[in-house]
Design a protein around this motif. Structure first.
Motif, PDB file in Angstrom:
ATOM      1  N   UNK A   1       0.802  -1.212   0.000  1.00  0.00           N
ATOM      2  CA  UNK A   1       0.000   0.000   0.000  1.00  0.00           C
ATOM      3  C   UNK A   1       0.833   1.259   0.000  1.00  0.00           C
ATOM      4  N   UNK A   2       2.100   1.093   0.324  1.00  0.00           N
ATOM      5  CA  UNK A   2       3.022   2.232   0.346  1.00  0.00           C
ATOM      6  C   UNK A   2       4.204   2.015  -0.578  1.00  0.00           C
ATOM      7  N   UNK A   3       4.752   0.802  -0.543  1.00  0.00           N
ATOM      8  CA  UNK A   3       5.944   0.529  -1.347  1.00  0.00           C
ATOM      9  C   UNK A   3       6.007  -0.934  -1.736  1.00  0.00           C
ATOM     10  N   UNK A   4       6.841  -1.220  -2.729  1.00  0.00           N
ATOM     11  CA  UNK A   4       7.084  -2.593  -3.140  1.00  0.00           C
ATOM     12  C   UNK A   4       7.977  -3.280  -2.115  1.00  0.00           C
ATOM     13  N   UNK A   5       7.674  -4.533  -1.855  1.00  0.00           N
ATOM     14  CA  UNK A   5       8.480  -5.304  -0.920  1.00  0.00           C
ATOM     15  C   UNK A   5       8.764  -6.671  -1.546  1.00  0.00           C
ATOM     16  N   UNK A   6       9.727  -7.380  -0.989  1.00  0.00           N
ATOM     17  CA  UNK A   6      10.025  -8.719  -1.494  1.00  0.00           C
ATOM     18  C   UNK A   6      10.588  -9.564  -0.366  1.00  0.00           C
ATOM     19  N   UNK A   7      10.507 -10.866  -0.555  1.00  0.00           N
ATOM     20  CA  UNK A   7      11.011 -11.800   0.438  1.00  0.00           C
ATOM     21  C   UNK A   7      11.429 -13.072  -0.291  1.00  0.00           C
ATOM     22  N   UNK A   8      12.388 -13.777   0.263  1.00  0.00           N
ATOM     23  CA  UNK A   8      12.848 -15.043  -0.288  1.00  0.00           C
ATOM     24  C   UNK A   8      12.178 -16.197   0.456  1.00  0.00           C
ATOM     25  N   UNK A   9      11.914 -17.266  -0.266  1.00  0.00           N
ATOM     26  CA  UNK A   9      11.290 -18.432   0.353  1.00  0.00           C
ATOM     27  C   UNK A   9      11.866 -19.697  -0.243  1.00  0.00           C
ATOM     28  N   UNK A  10      12.012 -20.714   0.622  1.00  0.00           N
ATOM     29  CA  UNK A  10      12.407 -22.012   0.083  1.00  0.00           C
ATOM     30  C   UNK A  10      11.275 -22.605  -0.733  1.00  0.00           C
ATOM     31  N   UNK A  11      10.058 -22.400  -0.252  1.00  0.00           N
ATOM     32  CA  UNK A  11       8.872 -22.864  -0.974  1.00  0.00           C
ATOM     33  C   UNK A  11       7.839 -21.752  -1.027  1.00  0.00           C
ATOM     34  N   UNK A  12       7.156 -21.651  -2.149  1.00  0.00           N
ATOM     35  CA  UNK A  12       6.019 -20.750  -2.294  1.00  0.00           C
ATOM     36  C   UNK A  12       4.786 -21.611  -2.519  1.00  0.00           C
ATOM     37  N   UNK A  13       3.793 -21.427  -1.678  1.00  0.00           N
ATOM     38  CA  UNK A  13       2.548 -22.168  -1.800  1.00  0.00           C
ATOM     39  C   UNK A  13       1.496 -21.211  -2.345  1.00  0.00           C
ATOM     40  N   UNK A  14       1.021 -21.494  -3.532  1.00  0.00           N
ATOM     41  CA  UNK A  14       0.134 -20.570  -4.246  1.00  0.00           C
ATOM     42  C   UNK A  14      -1.328 -20.929  -4.006  1.00  0.00           C
ATOM     43  N   UNK A  15      -1.977 -20.144  -3.174  1.00  0.00           N
ATOM     44  CA  UNK A  15      -3.406 -20.327  -2.922  1.00  0.00           C
ATOM     45  C   UNK A  15      -4.190 -19.385  -3.831  1.00  0.00           C
TER      46      UNK A  15
END
Length: 522
Positions: free
Chosen positions: A273-287
């Motif tokens: 809502x204010x800025x772009x953010x990012x994070x690393x993950x070993x797994x991404x679970x797409x719901x």
């Protein structure tokens, strides 16, 4: 944190289920939800601001949620049986009557079949068919929370005739062969069409798969009412996830999932809502729906493969239950599923009309009164107040494209007309009104479902349902493949309704994706 063991994209009930399982296993888990609340379609809402009643706005009943998931996660959740399975009003020889099916079938059900059809033959056929289906459900249900069984394994445990009728040939063939009465045929067939736009004779068998999912929940196929509304399911799952240590962030619209090389996990980008953010993950679970996931993976939109929903959902608040022309007690008729214009011939005519681009008339649909089973959702309202939910069939999104608001209004008019046709009094005579005089009626079309919940095309199952087992020669080499949650990337798993055993409010997509992750970690 800038890195998690698992990032769950989408805080619907499946995403929360996955988060709870993984967090309880000691993994670091982040759930990202674009809306300001979790739950997706499994929410309760005060649809009419002048009244405290909280309706299950989108999804509304629970069958496929395994008791194992409830027990594993210690969910504080109460599901209540409805006293009536279904009532189907009809006019025969100029007389208003109907077909009553009790939740636990007894003499009243047998008598209703006899009075409608003139003999016990249809009820005998009904019992033979559903006893066979119960055997199929009993074979399939235990497999849903295990690695995929093969079709051969399931088939070996099922009556060959039922397997042929439900799995190998269009369901309409079995219905026409087993039953003679048009209304009885329709009552059987509707479970194949809820959320699925198809003919009962469709050679693709998409209607058969929909039928199976409606009949296998916990081995009984019973659809129950969650006390407190569908939001109580979400609340219990969110509490389980948070208590286990999962982080849940709302207002986080994910814009991209960027898989790395083998063993490198993936990056998830979102806007807070204010800025772009990012994070690393070993797994991404797409719901999210598989069609949406492909966009997040950078593959672009493909209009040709976009799913299409086909339902009209109407929520109403009533000052009292209306009387029916057949004379049945409204508290009995509305306690279960009330079928409207859903004889087999009605359903086929409606499907053909919608296929031609025409809004069906009469409009087939089903009505539910959840407040008869769970009055707690009403709040402080005058005595006699009840909720009513209408779910219309054969209203594909394409019918609304030209003028959504005008066609929504016409679809609502036809839905009300289908209901009025079986009532002694117009439904609008008992609809509550706001202080400004507006009727308490809310109508949702597929376009609303897409806009509100990001379900492409408004398809409530995220796309056509799959058989809940592995087909012959399927690859089952990896944990994700064995659990039916694989994508083209090792680090990205499906965990929603688009997983092989997803669909409806079940938690299966989340449970199975979590199990695949845990199996991968050894």
């Amino acid at each position: 944190m800038t890195r998690y063991d698992a990032v769950v994209v989408g805080g619907g009930h499946n995403g929360l289920t996955a988060a709870a399982y993984l967090a309880r296993a000691g993994l670091s888990v982040l759930v990202l939800e674009r809306l300001d609340h979790v739950g997706g379609a499994a929410v309760s809402a005060q649809a009419f601001p002048d009244f405290p009643t909280r309706l299950s706005r989108y999804s509304y009943l629970v069958s496929l949620l395994p008791q194992q998931v409830v027990t594993d996660l210690g969910l504080d959740l109460r599901l209540v049986s409805r006293s009536t399975a279904s009532y189907s009003p009809v006019v025969r020889d100029g007389r208003a009557t109907g077909l009553l099916v009790e939740r636990e079938e007894g003499e009243a059900t047998r008598r209703s079949f006899r009075e409608l059809t003139g003999s016990d033959d249809e009820y005998v056929a009904w019992r033979a068919f559903y006893d066979g289906v119960a055997g199929l459900a009993g074979a399939v249900a235990p497999t849903l929370t295990r690695p995929l069984a093969t079709d051969a394994e399931v088939r070996a445990a099922v009556d060959p005739q039922i397997w042929h009728d439900v799995v190998e040939r269009p369901l309409g063939e079995a219905i026409e062969r087993r039953f003679r009465d048009d209304l009885v045929r329709g009552v059987v067939g509707t479970d194949a069409l809820i959320g699925t736009f198809a003919s009962l004779r469709d050679p693709s068998l998409v209607q058969n798969r929909c039928f199976l999912y409606h009949l296998i929940g916990n081995g009984t196929g019973e659809w129950r009412v969650p006390v407190g509304g569908m939001g109580s399911v979400t609340d219990a799952l969110a509490r389980a996830a948070r208590d286990a240590g999962a982080e849940i962030v709302t207002g986080a619209g994910v814009s991209a999932i960027l898989p790395g090389g083998p063993g490198e996990g993936a990056e998830v980008r979102w806007h807070d809502g204010t800025r772009e953010r990012s994070v690393q993950a070993r797994y991404v679970l797409a719901n999210v729906a598989p069609w949406v996931l492909r966009i997040l993976l950078g593959e672009g939109e493909d209009p040709a493969t976009k799913p299409e929903g086909a339902q009209l959902k109407v929520n109403l608040l009533l000052s009292r239950l209306p009387r029916l022309r057949s004379g049945i007690d409204p508290a009995v008729a509305f306690a279960g599923t009330l079928h409207l214009a859903e004889s087999a011939s009605d359903l086929e005519v409606s499907w053909a009309a919608a296929t031609r681009g025409e809004l069906p008339d009469p409009l087939p649909g089903e009505v539910y009164c959840h407040s008869l089973t769970d009055p707690s959702i009403l709040g402080d309202v005058p005595a006699g107040t009840h909720t009513l939910t209408y779910f219309g069939l054969h209203t594909p999104a394409r019918l609304f494209d030209a003028d959504p608001e005008a066609i929504r209004a016409e679809a609502l008019r036809r839905a009300i007309a289908s209901l009025d046709a079986v009532l002694e009094e117009p439904i609008e005579s008992v609809v509550m009104r706001t202080p400004a005089g507006e009727p308490c009626i809310e109508a949702k079309i597929p376009q609303d479902v897409e806009a509100d919940l990001a379900m492409p095309g408004g398809h409530i199952f995220h796309g056509d349902l799959d058989w809940p087992w592995a087909p012959a020669r399927a690859r089952l080499d990896t944990p994700a493949e064995r659990w039916g949650v694989q994508t083209s990337y090792d680090a990205v798993l499906l965990c929603g309704s688009g997983a092989r055993r997803g669909g409806a409010v079940s938690g299966l997509g989340g449970h199975n994706a979590a199990q695949a992750v845990l199996e991968s970690r050894g």
